[in-house]
Design a protein around this motif. Structure first.
Motif, PDB file in Angstrom:
ATOM      1  N   LYS A   1     -18.509  49.339 114.415  1.00 35.42           N
ATOM      2  CA  LYS A   1     -19.890  49.463 113.967  1.00 35.42           C
ATOM      3  C   LYS A   1     -20.294  48.134 113.903  1.00 35.42           C
ATOM      4  O   LYS A   1     -21.515  47.217 113.776  1.00 35.42           O
ATOM      5  CB  LYS A   1     -19.462  48.920 112.188  1.00 35.42           C
ATOM      6  CG  LYS A   1     -19.713  50.101 111.494  1.00 35.42           C
ATOM      7  CD  LYS A   1     -20.419  51.027 109.876  1.00 35.42           C
ATOM      8  CE  LYS A   1     -19.378  51.909 109.737  1.00 35.42           C
ATOM      9  NZ  LYS A   1     -20.131  52.783 109.994  1.00 35.42           N
ATOM     10  N   ARG A   2     -19.067  46.972 114.546  1.00 34.94           N
ATOM     11  CA  ARG A   2     -19.650  45.735 115.137  1.00 34.94           C
ATOM     12  C   ARG A   2     -18.322  45.200 116.229  1.00 34.94           C
ATOM     13  O   ARG A   2     -17.582  46.134 116.918  1.00 34.94           O
ATOM     14  CB  ARG A   2     -19.511  44.414 113.647  1.00 34.94           C
ATOM     15  CG  ARG A   2     -17.557  44.619 114.022  1.00 34.94           C
ATOM     16  CD  ARG A   2     -17.780  44.141 112.252  1.00 34.94           C
ATOM     17  NE  ARG A   2     -16.146  43.889 111.849  1.00 34.94           N
ATOM     18  CZ  ARG A   2     -15.396  43.041 112.064  1.00 34.94           C
ATOM     19  NH1 ARG A   2     -15.587  41.845 112.917  1.00 34.94           N
ATOM     20  NH2 ARG A   2     -14.324  43.293 111.208  1.00 34.94           N
TER      21      ARG A   2
ATOM     22  N   GLU B   1     -20.081  37.527 117.829  1.00 34.78           N
ATOM     23  CA  GLU B   1     -19.928  38.899 117.183  1.00 34.78           C
ATOM     24  C   GLU B   1     -20.876  39.222 117.227  1.00 34.78           C
ATOM     25  O   GLU B   1     -22.479  38.517 116.295  1.00 34.78           O
ATOM     26  CB  GLU B   1     -19.221  38.811 115.737  1.00 34.78           C
ATOM     27  CG  GLU B   1     -20.093  39.962 115.023  1.00 34.78           C
ATOM     28  CD  GLU B   1     -18.340  40.148 113.614  1.00 34.78           C
ATOM     29  OE1 GLU B   1     -18.012  39.572 113.731  1.00 34.78           O
ATOM     30  OE2 GLU B   1     -19.289  40.426 112.443  1.00 34.78           O
TER      31      GLU B   1
ATOM     32  N   ARG C   1     -23.764  43.253 115.256  1.00 37.39           N
ATOM     33  CA  ARG C   1     -23.373  44.494 114.501  1.00 37.39           C
ATOM     34  C   ARG C   1     -24.325  44.750 115.599  1.00 37.39           C
ATOM     35  O   ARG C   1     -25.530  44.882 115.773  1.00 37.39           O
ATOM     36  CB  ARG C   1     -24.534  44.010 113.007  1.00 37.39           C
ATOM     37  CG  ARG C   1     -23.462  43.135 112.538  1.00 37.39           C
ATOM     38  CD  ARG C   1     -23.473  43.740 110.763  1.00 37.39           C
ATOM     39  NE  ARG C   1     -22.702  43.103 109.671  1.00 37.39           N
ATOM     40  CZ  ARG C   1     -21.240  42.760 110.035  1.00 37.39           C
ATOM     41  NH1 ARG C   1     -20.555  44.278 110.803  1.00 37.39           N
ATOM     42  NH2 ARG C   1     -20.769  42.062 109.077  1.00 37.39           N
TER      43      ARG C   1
END
Length: 147
Positions: free
Chosen positions: A107-108, A144, A146
């Motif tokens: 998911k990330r 990071e 998503r």
């Protein structure tokens, strides 16, 4: 074409790419770099590596190595040969890794970029990554995204 790494065909090229494209951007000492260089074959076997090559059995011109831990994709290393840069190979490989990871529940995505690697930082930011923090000990940025 993008394909999975073939160890016998690609590993020497991947090591050359690491030495020419990634090592010069590192702030590690030569001793630390040599230690990591010895660990790279094991590291490559722990994750997944995609390469760009002109034909199925031709030498790679770019690679991305990544690991997946639960819902996290970690981009470990990525490099493109100098003469093949600016052809969107890096972006294509990154999207391929992200899409692969999403199909496996990630998911990330995270990546570390060395301080001073302005092109790398800009590349990841253009591809939706956000700087989360600067890690002084390793002199790198953690980014990071998503997925």
């Amino acid at each position: 074409m993008i394909r999975q790494r073939k160890s016998k065909l690609d590993d020497a090229t991947i090591m050359r790419l690491i030495d020419s494209q990634l090592v010069p951007l590192s702030h590690m000492s030569e001793i630390e770099i040599n230690k990591i260089r010895k660990e790279i074959p094991l590291r490559m076997n722990r994750g997944m590596t995609f390469v760009v090559s002109p034909e199925p059995d031709k030498e790679a011109v770019a690679f991305i190595h990544f690991l997946m831990h639960g819902e996290l994709l970690y981009v470990d290393m990525m490099a493109v040969t100098t003469k093949e840069q600016r052809k969107r190979y890096g972006q294509t490989l990154l999207h391929q890794a992200e899409n692969f990871a999403v199909t496996r529940g990630c998911k990330r995505s995270k990546v570390m970029v060395d301080e001073g690697n302005t092109k790398g930082l800009q590349f990841y930011q253009k591809n939706g990554y956000i700087i989360i923090r600067y890690i002084m000990l390793s002199r790198c940025y953690e980014l990071e995204k998503r997925l």
